[in-house]
Design a protein around this motif. Structure first.
Motif, PDB file in Angstrom:
ATOM      1  N   VAL A 141      98.150  41.586  23.136  1.00 36.49           N
ATOM      2  CA  VAL A 141      99.518  41.526  22.604  1.00 36.49           C
ATOM      3  C   VAL A 141      99.510  42.234  21.258  1.00 36.49           C
ATOM      4  O   VAL A 141      98.701  41.900  20.387  1.00 36.49           O
ATOM      5  CB  VAL A 141     100.001  40.068  22.431  1.00 36.49           C
ATOM      6  CG1 VAL A 141     101.333  40.023  21.693  1.00 36.49           C
ATOM      7  CG2 VAL A 141     100.126  39.383  23.785  1.00 36.49           C
ATOM      8  N   ARG A 142     100.397  43.191  21.099  1.00 37.28           N
ATOM      9  CA  ARG A 142     100.476  43.909  19.820  1.00 37.28           C
ATOM     10  C   ARG A 142     101.337  43.122  18.842  1.00 37.28           C
ATOM     11  O   ARG A 142     102.488  42.824  19.126  1.00 37.28           O
ATOM     12  CB  ARG A 142     101.061  45.314  20.029  1.00 37.28           C
ATOM     13  CG  ARG A 142     101.143  46.131  18.733  1.00 37.28           C
ATOM     14  CD  ARG A 142     101.384  47.604  19.043  1.00 37.28           C
ATOM     15  NE  ARG A 142     102.645  47.821  19.707  1.00 37.28           N
ATOM     16  CZ  ARG A 142     103.787  48.115  19.077  1.00 37.28           C
ATOM     17  NH1 ARG A 142     103.819  48.191  17.758  1.00 37.28           N
ATOM     18  NH2 ARG A 142     104.886  48.330  19.767  1.00 37.28           N
ATOM     19  N   ILE A 143     100.755  42.796  17.680  1.00 39.87           N
ATOM     20  CA  ILE A 143     101.500  42.034  16.681  1.00 39.87           C
ATOM     21  C   ILE A 143     101.822  42.865  15.434  1.00 39.87           C
ATOM     22  O   ILE A 143     102.590  42.428  14.582  1.00 39.87           O
ATOM     23  CB  ILE A 143     100.741  40.762  16.251  1.00 39.87           C
ATOM     24  CG1 ILE A 143      99.475  41.103  15.457  1.00 39.87           C
ATOM     25  CG2 ILE A 143     100.405  39.905  17.457  1.00 39.87           C
ATOM     26  CD1 ILE A 143      98.832  39.899  14.790  1.00 39.87           C
ATOM     27  N   LEU A 144     101.227  44.062  15.345  1.00 41.10           N
ATOM     28  CA  LEU A 144     101.465  44.915  14.183  1.00 41.10           C
ATOM     29  C   LEU A 144     102.367  46.060  14.596  1.00 41.10           C
ATOM     30  O   LEU A 144     102.059  46.801  15.533  1.00 41.10           O
ATOM     31  CB  LEU A 144     100.140  45.454  13.647  1.00 41.10           C
ATOM     32  CG  LEU A 144     100.172  46.143  12.288  1.00 41.10           C
ATOM     33  CD1 LEU A 144     100.658  45.188  11.203  1.00 41.10           C
ATOM     34  CD2 LEU A 144      98.791  46.691  11.932  1.00 41.10           C
ATOM     35  N   ASP A 145     103.489  46.206  13.912  1.00 40.62           N
ATOM     36  CA  ASP A 145     104.483  47.215  14.273  1.00 40.62           C
ATOM     37  C   ASP A 145     104.518  48.309  13.214  1.00 40.62           C
ATOM     38  O   ASP A 145     105.075  48.138  12.142  1.00 40.62           O
ATOM     39  CB  ASP A 145     105.864  46.577  14.418  1.00 40.62           C
ATOM     40  CG  ASP A 145     106.876  47.541  15.032  1.00 40.62           C
ATOM     41  OD1 ASP A 145     106.444  48.491  15.700  1.00 40.62           O
ATOM     42  OD2 ASP A 145     108.090  47.346  14.816  1.00 40.62           O
ATOM     43  N   THR A 146     103.857  49.419  13.514  1.00 40.99           N
ATOM     44  CA  THR A 146     103.906  50.603  12.670  1.00 40.99           C
ATOM     45  C   THR A 146     104.274  51.784  13.560  1.00 40.99           C
ATOM     46  O   THR A 146     104.085  51.729  14.787  1.00 40.99           O
ATOM     47  CB  THR A 146     102.546  50.884  12.000  1.00 40.99           C
ATOM     48  OG1 THR A 146     101.593  51.251  13.023  1.00 40.99           O
ATOM     49  CG2 THR A 146     102.038  49.667  11.227  1.00 40.99           C
ATOM     50  N   PRO A 147     104.788  52.873  13.002  1.00 41.82           N
ATOM     51  CA  PRO A 147     105.110  54.029  13.850  1.00 41.82           C
ATOM     52  C   PRO A 147     103.912  54.537  14.643  1.00 41.82           C
ATOM     53  O   PRO A 147     104.052  54.920  15.805  1.00 41.82           O
ATOM     54  CB  PRO A 147     105.600  55.068  12.834  1.00 41.82           C
ATOM     55  CG  PRO A 147     106.150  54.269  11.700  1.00 41.82           C
ATOM     56  CD  PRO A 147     105.254  53.066  11.609  1.00 41.82           C
ATOM     57  N   ARG A 148     102.728  54.521  14.033  1.00 39.43           N
ATOM     58  CA  ARG A 148     101.530  54.997  14.735  1.00 39.43           C
ATOM     59  C   ARG A 148     101.230  54.123  15.943  1.00 39.43           C
ATOM     60  O   ARG A 148     101.020  54.631  17.056  1.00 39.43           O
ATOM     61  CB  ARG A 148     100.339  55.000  13.780  1.00 39.43           C
ATOM     62  CG  ARG A 148      98.996  55.352  14.453  1.00 39.43           C
ATOM     63  CD  ARG A 148      97.849  55.161  13.472  1.00 39.43           C
ATOM     64  NE  ARG A 148      96.538  55.315  14.084  1.00 39.43           N
ATOM     65  CZ  ARG A 148      95.782  56.418  14.040  1.00 39.43           C
ATOM     66  NH1 ARG A 148      96.246  57.484  13.416  1.00 39.43           N
ATOM     67  NH2 ARG A 148      94.590  56.467  14.604  1.00 39.43           N
ATOM     68  N   GLY A 262     111.510  59.409  10.585  1.00 38.23           N
ATOM     69  CA  GLY A 262     112.020  58.092  10.928  1.00 38.23           C
ATOM     70  C   GLY A 262     110.925  57.150  11.383  1.00 38.23           C
ATOM     71  O   GLY A 262     109.730  57.443  11.302  1.00 38.23           O
ATOM     72  N   GLY A 263     111.343  56.009  11.894  1.00 38.90           N
ATOM     73  CA  GLY A 263     110.384  55.001  12.325  1.00 38.90           C
ATOM     74  C   GLY A 263     109.867  55.221  13.723  1.00 38.90           C
ATOM     75  O   GLY A 263     108.958  54.509  14.163  1.00 38.90           O
ATOM     76  N   VAL A 264     110.433  56.186  14.477  1.00 37.03           N
ATOM     77  CA  VAL A 264     109.988  56.461  15.841  1.00 37.03           C
ATOM     78  C   VAL A 264     109.378  57.851  15.866  1.00 37.03           C
ATOM     79  O   VAL A 264     110.055  58.847  15.589  1.00 37.03           O
ATOM     80  CB  VAL A 264     111.167  56.379  16.843  1.00 37.03           C
ATOM     81  CG1 VAL A 264     110.675  56.716  18.245  1.00 37.03           C
ATOM     82  CG2 VAL A 264     111.801  54.998  16.811  1.00 37.03           C
ATOM     83  N   TRP A 265     108.095  57.921  16.165  1.00 39.58           N
ATOM     84  CA  TRP A 265     107.399  59.195  16.217  1.00 39.58           C
ATOM     85  C   TRP A 265     107.372  59.708  17.654  1.00 39.58           C
ATOM     86  O   TRP A 265     107.259  58.938  18.612  1.00 39.58           O
ATOM     87  CB  TRP A 265     105.972  59.051  15.707  1.00 39.58           C
ATOM     88  CG  TRP A 265     105.898  58.742  14.234  1.00 39.58           C
ATOM     89  CD1 TRP A 265     106.930  58.675  13.350  1.00 39.58           C
ATOM     90  CD2 TRP A 265     104.713  58.454  13.492  1.00 39.58           C
ATOM     91  NE1 TRP A 265     106.465  58.366  12.101  1.00 39.58           N
ATOM     92  CE2 TRP A 265     105.106  58.222  12.151  1.00 39.58           C
ATOM     93  CE3 TRP A 265     103.363  58.362  13.819  1.00 39.58           C
ATOM     94  CZ2 TRP A 265     104.196  57.914  11.151  1.00 39.58           C
ATOM     95  CZ3 TRP A 265     102.451  58.053  12.826  1.00 39.58           C
ATOM     96  CH2 TRP A 265     102.866  57.842  11.503  1.00 39.58           C
ATOM     97  N   GLU A 266     107.439  61.011  17.789  1.00 38.00           N
ATOM     98  CA  GLU A 266     107.445  61.653  19.102  1.00 38.00           C
ATOM     99  C   GLU A 266     106.082  61.487  19.762  1.00 38.00           C
ATOM    100  O   GLU A 266     105.035  61.566  19.111  1.00 38.00           O
ATOM    101  CB  GLU A 266     107.760  63.140  18.934  1.00 38.00           C
ATOM    102  CG  GLU A 266     107.849  63.919  20.239  1.00 38.00           C
ATOM    103  CD  GLU A 266     108.088  65.405  20.012  1.00 38.00           C
ATOM    104  OE1 GLU A 266     108.148  66.131  21.021  1.00 38.00           O
ATOM    105  OE2 GLU A 266     108.204  65.823  18.842  1.00 38.00           O
ATOM    106  N   THR A 267     106.106  61.261  21.073  1.00 40.25           N
ATOM    107  CA  THR A 267     104.859  61.157  21.831  1.00 40.25           C
ATOM    108  C   THR A 267     104.889  62.190  22.963  1.00 40.25           C
ATOM    109  O   THR A 267     105.253  61.879  24.101  1.00 40.25           O
ATOM    110  CB  THR A 267     104.670  59.740  22.410  1.00 40.25           C
ATOM    111  OG1 THR A 267     105.860  59.370  23.128  1.00 40.25           O
ATOM    112  CG2 THR A 267     104.436  58.730  21.314  1.00 40.25           C
ATOM    113  N   PRO A 268     104.518  63.428  22.669  1.00 39.17           N
ATOM    114  CA  PRO A 268     104.575  64.490  23.688  1.00 39.17           C
ATOM    115  C   PRO A 268     103.670  64.166  24.862  1.00 39.17           C
ATOM    116  O   PRO A 268     102.543  63.694  24.676  1.00 39.17           O
ATOM    117  CB  PRO A 268     104.081  65.726  22.932  1.00 39.17           C
ATOM    118  CG  PRO A 268     104.219  65.398  21.488  1.00 39.17           C
ATOM    119  CD  PRO A 268     104.007  63.919  21.383  1.00 39.17           C
ATOM    120  N   ASP A 269     104.136  64.406  26.058  1.00 32.58           N
ATOM    121  CA  ASP A 269     103.394  64.054  27.263  1.00 32.58           C
ATOM    122  C   ASP A 269     102.501  65.212  27.687  1.00 32.58           C
ATOM    123  O   ASP A 269     102.978  66.239  28.165  1.00 32.58           O
ATOM    124  CB  ASP A 269     104.371  63.703  28.388  1.00 32.58           C
ATOM    125  CG  ASP A 269     103.661  63.103  29.600  1.00 32.58           C
ATOM    126  OD1 ASP A 269     102.457  62.829  29.490  1.00 32.58           O
ATOM    127  OD2 ASP A 269     104.322  62.904  30.629  1.00 32.58           O
TER     128      ASP A 269
END
Length: 412
Positions: A141-148, A262-269
């Protein structure tokens, strides 16, 4: 960026693959006499009275106080008393990163102090440190919320990689950092760290159980790493020129994310860094983008100016000194390093066998026993006090000896 009215790109833009490869090769191996050691210790964290319960990021932030990392909103983290810094991983794993030390004794004393201080600090808030390379109690479970971490999460989920989420949120490792060495020894030290990987991984595997079930792997932690894209987590292919080999690996690896404002970083596929240089995205990459991309690659051995060993599971209590002392002993002298590489050679590429079967694999086990014997015969080269050397030898002997009955059973 290109200045309006000019066709000359800014100096940090990467428009040619050769320039990108040259940058990677130029920063990855800092040569010189091997004098310094470092270590990073990582633990899963648990409510002390209910280890299967999940903590919140705020719980850890409160417990860590002034030592909390920037990821928890602390703008000026304070180092631990021994000089180590605290970082936090997505599932709440806590890590101590030591300052580099010029002697193993100094490093051992400083990190032991920091470990005890951190454990006491967390215990005051009812939080305990795990003792395995994989969370034996809980699903990830992810509990740390960072853009990375959000970008990593999306990338792994899109690839259908449950292993990616496990790697992010449930694993805990022990990382050892060694100087690359003088120019004429860099290739040999780099190769030796890889060849020793399967025997050392198997000897110090501590992560068979995950979320209450047997994974079937001696190192379930390494199983998670094997389960994500090998272009990001597999060993760097062998090469006569380690710097060129690492540069090729890095440029051929897919992008995990592209940072934005911003807070959402691109995740190229599926876009590799080489594709980005060739124009696959809306803007060219910069040197800073390439440096960040390197931080998203997780091979078993990673060059960061120094050499970072990443294939070891977290160890219970203070037993982390055993694999660290073994590596220090094996790399204290060129002749010993070369002898260790010869002993490990039959198991050098058995990464999967070592992670799955551990010391039940007869080839890996034989190499592990030989390497352990060589290291223990040279522990005096580490400078550790006699009682600590005895402790290391006892730990290593127990790990190798305890696996013998299992190997005998499998041979029947």
């Amino acid at each position: 960026m290109t200045t309006p009215g000019s066709e000359t790109p800014a100096s940090d833009e990467l428009l040619r693959l050769d320039d990108a490869a040259e940058h990677v090769a130029g920063i990855c191996f800092k040569t010189g006499p091997p004098r310094r050691l470092g270590v990073e210790l990582e633990w899963t964290t648990h409510p002390a009275r209910r280890p299967a319960g999940h903590l919140r990021a705020a719980d850890l932030g409160h417990a860590l106080g002034p030592y909390a990392p920037t990821a928890l909103g602390n703008p000026e983290p304070v180092p631990l008393p021994g000089g180590g810094t605290v970082t936090l991983e997505p599932g709440g794993q806590v890590e101590i990163s030591s300052a580099p030390a010029t002697s193993l004794t100094a490093l051992y004393e400083a990190v032991s102090l920091d470990q005890a201080y951190l454990a006491d600090l967390l215990a005051r808030s009812g939080i305990s440190l795990g003792g395995h390379g994989l969370d034996p109690h809980r699903k990830p479970v992810r509990i740390l919320d960072t853009p990375r971490y959000a970008a990593m999460h999306r990338a792994f989920d899109r690839a259908g990689s449950r292993a990616g989420r496990t790697m992010m949120c449930s694993t805990a490792g022990l990382q050892v950092c060694l100087d690359a060495g003088p120019p004429h020894r860099v290739a040999a030290r780099w190769a030796a760290l890889h060849d020793l990987g399967p025997p050392l991984l198997a000897t110090f595997a501590t992560s068979r159980t995950h979320a209450g079930r047997d994974t079937g792997w001696a190192s379930g932690r390494m199983a998670a790493w094997h389960g994500i894209d090998a272009r990001r987590s597999g060993p760097v292919p062998r090469s006569a020129d380690p710097a060129a080999g690492w540069a090729a690996y890095a440029l051929d690896a897919p992008l995990l994310c592209v940072r934005g404002d911003g807070g959402v970083w691109e995740t190229p596929d599926g876009v590799t860094f080489a594709d980005w240089v060739r124009g696959a995205l809306s803007r060219p990459p910069t040197v800073d983008d390439l440096d960040y991309h390197l931080s998203t690659l997780f091979p078993p051995v990673r060059p960061r100016g120094y050499l970072e060993v990443r294939y070891l599971d977290a160890q219970p209590g203070g037993e982390w000194i055993a694999p660290l002392a073994m590596l220090a002993a094996l790399f204290a002298d060129d002749a010993v390093t070369d002898a260790a590489r010869d002993l490990a050679a039959p198991a050098a590429d058995r990464w999967l066998d070592a992670a799955r079967d551990g010391l039940a694999d007869p080839v890996v086990a034989a190499c592990a026993a030989d390497v352990a014997d060589l290291a223990c015969r040279h522990l005096d080269r580490t400078g550790l006090p006699g009682p600590v050397r005895d402790t290391v030898a006892d730990i290593v002997d127990r790990r190798v000896r305890d696996a013998a009955p299992l190997r005998k059973d499998l041979s029947r």
